[in-house]
Design a protein around this motif. Structure first.
Motif, PDB file in Angstrom:
ATOM      1  N   LEU A  15       0.839  -1.197   0.000  1.00  0.00           N
ATOM      2  CA  LEU A  15       0.000   0.000   0.000  1.00  0.00           C
ATOM      3  C   LEU A  15       0.875   1.248   0.000  1.00  0.00           C
ATOM      4  CD1 LEU A  15      -2.564  -1.406   2.498  1.00  0.00           C
ATOM      5  CD2 LEU A  15      -3.225  -0.392   0.313  1.00  0.00           C
ATOM      6  N   ASP A  16       0.407   2.277  -0.683  1.00  0.00           N
ATOM      7  CA  ASP A  16       1.190   3.505  -0.819  1.00  0.00           C
ATOM      8  C   ASP A  16       0.955   4.401   0.390  1.00  0.00           C
ATOM      9  OD1 ASP A  16       2.113   2.653  -3.303  1.00  0.00           O
ATOM     10  OD2 ASP A  16       0.384   3.490  -4.339  1.00  0.00           O
ATOM     11  N   VAL A  17       1.651   4.104   1.484  1.00  0.00           N
ATOM     12  CA  VAL A  17       1.498   4.889   2.703  1.00  0.00           C
ATOM     13  C   VAL A  17       2.741   5.747   2.912  1.00  0.00           C
ATOM     14  CG1 VAL A  17       0.059   3.084   3.712  1.00  0.00           C
ATOM     15  CG2 VAL A  17       2.511   3.124   4.214  1.00  0.00           C
ATOM     16  N   ASP A  18       2.604   6.788   3.741  1.00  0.00           N
ATOM     17  CA  ASP A  18       3.782   7.589   4.053  1.00  0.00           C
ATOM     18  C   ASP A  18       4.647   6.846   5.066  1.00  0.00           C
ATOM     19  OD1 ASP A  18       2.427   7.870   6.443  1.00  0.00           O
ATOM     20  OD2 ASP A  18       1.996  10.003   6.181  1.00  0.00           O
ATOM     21  N   GLN A  19       5.854   7.345   5.252  1.00  0.00           N
ATOM     22  CA  GLN A  19       6.818   6.637   6.095  1.00  0.00           C
ATOM     23  C   GLN A  19       6.330   6.496   7.528  1.00  0.00           C
ATOM     24  OE1 GLN A  19      11.125   7.100   5.407  1.00  0.00           O
ATOM     25  NE2 GLN A  19      11.216   7.913   7.496  1.00  0.00           N
ATOM     26  N   ALA A  20       5.611   7.502   8.032  1.00  0.00           N
ATOM     27  CA  ALA A  20       5.158   7.471   9.418  1.00  0.00           C
ATOM     28  C   ALA A  20       4.192   6.322   9.682  1.00  0.00           C
ATOM     29  CB  ALA A  20       4.498   8.799   9.776  1.00  0.00           C
ATOM     30  N   SER A  31       9.490   4.244  11.411  1.00  0.00           N
ATOM     31  CA  SER A  31       8.117   4.619  11.747  1.00  0.00           C
ATOM     32  C   SER A  31       7.963   4.564  13.263  1.00  0.00           C
ATOM     33  CB  SER A  31       7.140   3.670  11.043  1.00  0.00           C
ATOM     34  OG  SER A  31       5.808   3.935  11.389  1.00  0.00           O
ATOM     35  N   PHE A  32       7.301   3.546  13.779  1.00  0.00           N
ATOM     36  CA  PHE A  32       7.176   3.375  15.226  1.00  0.00           C
ATOM     37  C   PHE A  32       6.771   1.936  15.498  1.00  0.00           C
ATOM     38  CE2 PHE A  32       3.003   4.664  13.698  1.00  0.00           C
ATOM     39  CZ  PHE A  32       2.148   3.763  14.305  1.00  0.00           C
ATOM     40  N   ALA A  33       7.023   1.487  16.709  1.00  0.00           N
ATOM     41  CA  ALA A  33       6.549   0.184  17.179  1.00  0.00           C
ATOM     42  C   ALA A  33       5.548   0.417  18.297  1.00  0.00           C
ATOM     43  CB  ALA A  33       7.711  -0.667  17.674  1.00  0.00           C
ATOM     44  N   VAL A  34       4.584  -0.480  18.382  1.00  0.00           N
ATOM     45  CA  VAL A  34       3.548  -0.374  19.409  1.00  0.00           C
ATOM     46  C   VAL A  34       3.982  -1.231  20.588  1.00  0.00           C
ATOM     47  CG1 VAL A  34       1.096  -0.654  19.928  1.00  0.00           C
ATOM     48  CG2 VAL A  34       1.844  -0.105  17.586  1.00  0.00           C
ATOM     49  N   PRO A  35       4.190  -0.640  21.760  1.00  0.00           N
ATOM     50  CA  PRO A  35       4.672  -1.424  22.906  1.00  0.00           C
ATOM     51  C   PRO A  35       3.628  -2.418  23.389  1.00  0.00           C
ATOM     52  CG  PRO A  35       4.047   0.780  23.593  1.00  0.00           C
ATOM     53  CD  PRO A  35       3.968   0.769  22.099  1.00  0.00           C
ATOM     54  N   GLY A  36       4.086  -3.392  24.170  1.00  0.00           N
ATOM     55  CA  GLY A  36       3.178  -4.363  24.740  1.00  0.00           C
ATOM     56  C   GLY A  36       2.060  -3.702  25.522  1.00  0.00           C
ATOM     57  N   MET A  37       0.828  -4.155  25.286  1.00  0.00           N
ATOM     58  CA  MET A  37      -0.381  -3.627  25.919  1.00  0.00           C
ATOM     59  C   MET A  37      -0.640  -2.171  25.526  1.00  0.00           C
ATOM     60  SD  MET A  37      -1.258  -6.387  27.255  1.00  0.00           S
ATOM     61  CE  MET A  37      -2.763  -5.850  28.054  1.00  0.00           C
ATOM     62  N   GLY A  38      -0.054  -1.736  24.410  1.00  0.00           N
ATOM     63  CA  GLY A  38      -0.231  -0.361  23.948  1.00  0.00           C
ATOM     64  C   GLY A  38      -1.205  -0.259  22.793  1.00  0.00           C
ATOM     65  N   ASN A  39      -1.502   0.970  22.389  1.00  0.00           N
ATOM     66  CA  ASN A  39      -2.426   1.250  21.303  1.00  0.00           C
ATOM     67  C   ASN A  39      -1.791   2.237  20.336  1.00  0.00           C
ATOM     68  OD1 ASN A  39      -5.207   0.029  22.327  1.00  0.00           O
ATOM     69  ND2 ASN A  39      -4.259   1.067  24.064  1.00  0.00           N
ATOM     70  N   ALA A  40      -2.202   2.155  19.072  1.00  0.00           N
ATOM     71  CA  ALA A  40      -1.702   3.084  18.063  1.00  0.00           C
ATOM     72  C   ALA A  40      -2.731   3.198  16.952  1.00  0.00           C
ATOM     73  CB  ALA A  40      -0.360   2.620  17.505  1.00  0.00           C
ATOM     74  N   THR A  41      -2.584   4.245  16.154  1.00  0.00           N
ATOM     75  CA  THR A  41      -3.483   4.468  15.021  1.00  0.00           C
ATOM     76  C   THR A  41      -2.663   4.647  13.757  1.00  0.00           C
ATOM     77  OG1 THR A  41      -5.157   5.511  16.425  1.00  0.00           O
ATOM     78  CG2 THR A  41      -5.274   5.953  14.063  1.00  0.00           C
ATOM     79  N   TYR A  42      -3.062   3.929  12.711  1.00  0.00           N
ATOM     80  CA  TYR A  42      -2.471   4.093  11.383  1.00  0.00           C
ATOM     81  C   TYR A  42      -3.499   4.798  10.502  1.00  0.00           C
ATOM     82  CZ  TYR A  42       1.007   0.588  12.801  1.00  0.00           C
ATOM     83  OH  TYR A  42       2.001  -0.099  13.456  1.00  0.00           O
ATOM     84  N   ARG A  43      -3.055   5.771   9.732  1.00  0.00           N
ATOM     85  CA  ARG A  43      -3.934   6.485   8.812  1.00  0.00           C
ATOM     86  C   ARG A  43      -3.279   6.566   7.442  1.00  0.00           C
ATOM     87  NH1 ARG A  43      -4.633   9.551  13.613  1.00  0.00           N
ATOM     88  NH2 ARG A  43      -6.811   9.529  14.358  1.00  0.00           N
ATOM     89  N   PHE A  44      -4.052   6.259   6.400  1.00  0.00           N
ATOM     90  CA  PHE A  44      -3.508   6.322   5.053  1.00  0.00           C
ATOM     91  C   PHE A  44      -4.647   6.380   4.052  1.00  0.00           C
ATOM     92  CE2 PHE A  44      -4.042   1.912   6.210  1.00  0.00           C
ATOM     93  CZ  PHE A  44      -4.535   1.289   5.074  1.00  0.00           C
ATOM     94  N   THR A  45      -4.321   6.775   2.837  1.00  0.00           N
ATOM     95  CA  THR A  45      -5.271   6.775   1.721  1.00  0.00           C
ATOM     96  C   THR A  45      -4.942   5.617   0.802  1.00  0.00           C
ATOM     97  OG1 THR A  45      -5.501   9.173   1.829  1.00  0.00           O
ATOM     98  CG2 THR A  45      -6.153   8.103  -0.235  1.00  0.00           C
ATOM     99  N   ALA A  46      -5.973   4.900   0.384  1.00  0.00           N
ATOM    100  CA  ALA A  46      -5.792   3.751  -0.512  1.00  0.00           C
ATOM    101  C   ALA A  46      -6.504   4.051  -1.838  1.00  0.00           C
ATOM    102  CB  ALA A  46      -6.352   2.488   0.130  1.00  0.00           C
TER     103      ALA A  46
END
Length: 237
Positions: free
Chosen positions: A20-25, A33-48
């Protein structure tokens, strides 16, 4: 697209949106980019913007996490949300089936990190949608069931570490898309090979009434020999 990711393990994980054509973040590679730690939460946003078949997997210690099943498929629909159209101006279909190919080395099943024990991957399990042949042949999500004159659209994602060869028991099929993009030249074939991480969209049409066995053979990279296979059922009524 917004993906809310809840990591309920004690280890770091990511979602790498493969193809998928996503940005580096939002790419899911921890070092850039980033890693999601154990028991953590994160959000990915992109256009497809391109309808098609895509792949995702965890990019933390990929060697082990990928082999242990931390992967899946993303299907992007046309802008109108049609579930019977491949892309705007593309082929329509009556039945849609997803085939996720994978292999297992059971000696890796208790490994949490890569190291000397993961220098070689020797598959002893050969799966289709997580199932061996006996279960795959009867699984309604894995079988192809169409009426005579109908068209089946088969999305194939190779999540194994091996090349794979697909055969539909001698039936001809068309290969119409590769890695989320329409093929420039459509192939009309009776077999097709795809490498690790590749996706292809196949069309089965004009098949006579009857039953056939679809087979996926997993190949040795060095010799080209068959390491193992998995089958499912095709039924035209």
């Amino acid at each position: 697209i917004t993906v809310n990711f809840a990591n309920r393990s004690m280890m770091e994980h990511t979602i790498h949106l493969h193809g998928l054509d996503v940005d580096q973040a939002n790419d899911g590679v921890p070092t850039t980019s980033f890693a999601v730690p154990g028991m953590g939460n994160a959000t990915y946003r992109f256009t497809a913007p391109h309808a098609g078949t895509y792949h995702y997997h965890c990019h933390v210690d990929t060697v082990v996490h990928y082999a242990r099943g931390m992967h899946g498929t993303v299907i992007v629909r046309p802008p109108g949300g049609q579930t019977d159209l491949a892309w705007v101006g593309g082929p329509s279909f009556d039945e849609e089936v997803l085939w996720q190919l994978s292999t297992v080395d059971t000696s890796w099943m208790n490994l949490d990190v890569s190291g000397p024990g993961t220098a070689r991957f020797r598959p002893d399990g050969f799966l289709l949608n997580g199932l061996e042949s006996a279960a795959a042949k009867t699984d309604v999500y894995t079988q192809v069931n169409i009426q005579q004159g109908q068209t089946a659209y088969i999305r194939v994602s190779n999540a194994s570490y091996q090349w794979a060869r697909i055969r539909l028991d001698g039936l001809h099929f068309r290969v119409v898309a590769s890695d989320g993009r329409p093929m420039l030249g459509i192939a009309n074939v009776t077999e097709w090979e795809l490498g690790p991480g590749e996706r292809y969209d196949l069309i089965l049409e004009d098949a006579a009434i009857g039953s056939w066995i679809a087979s996926m053979e997993y190949l040795d990279d060095h010799t080209g020999g068959v390491l193992g296979s998995v089958q499912t059922q095709i039924s035209v009524q």
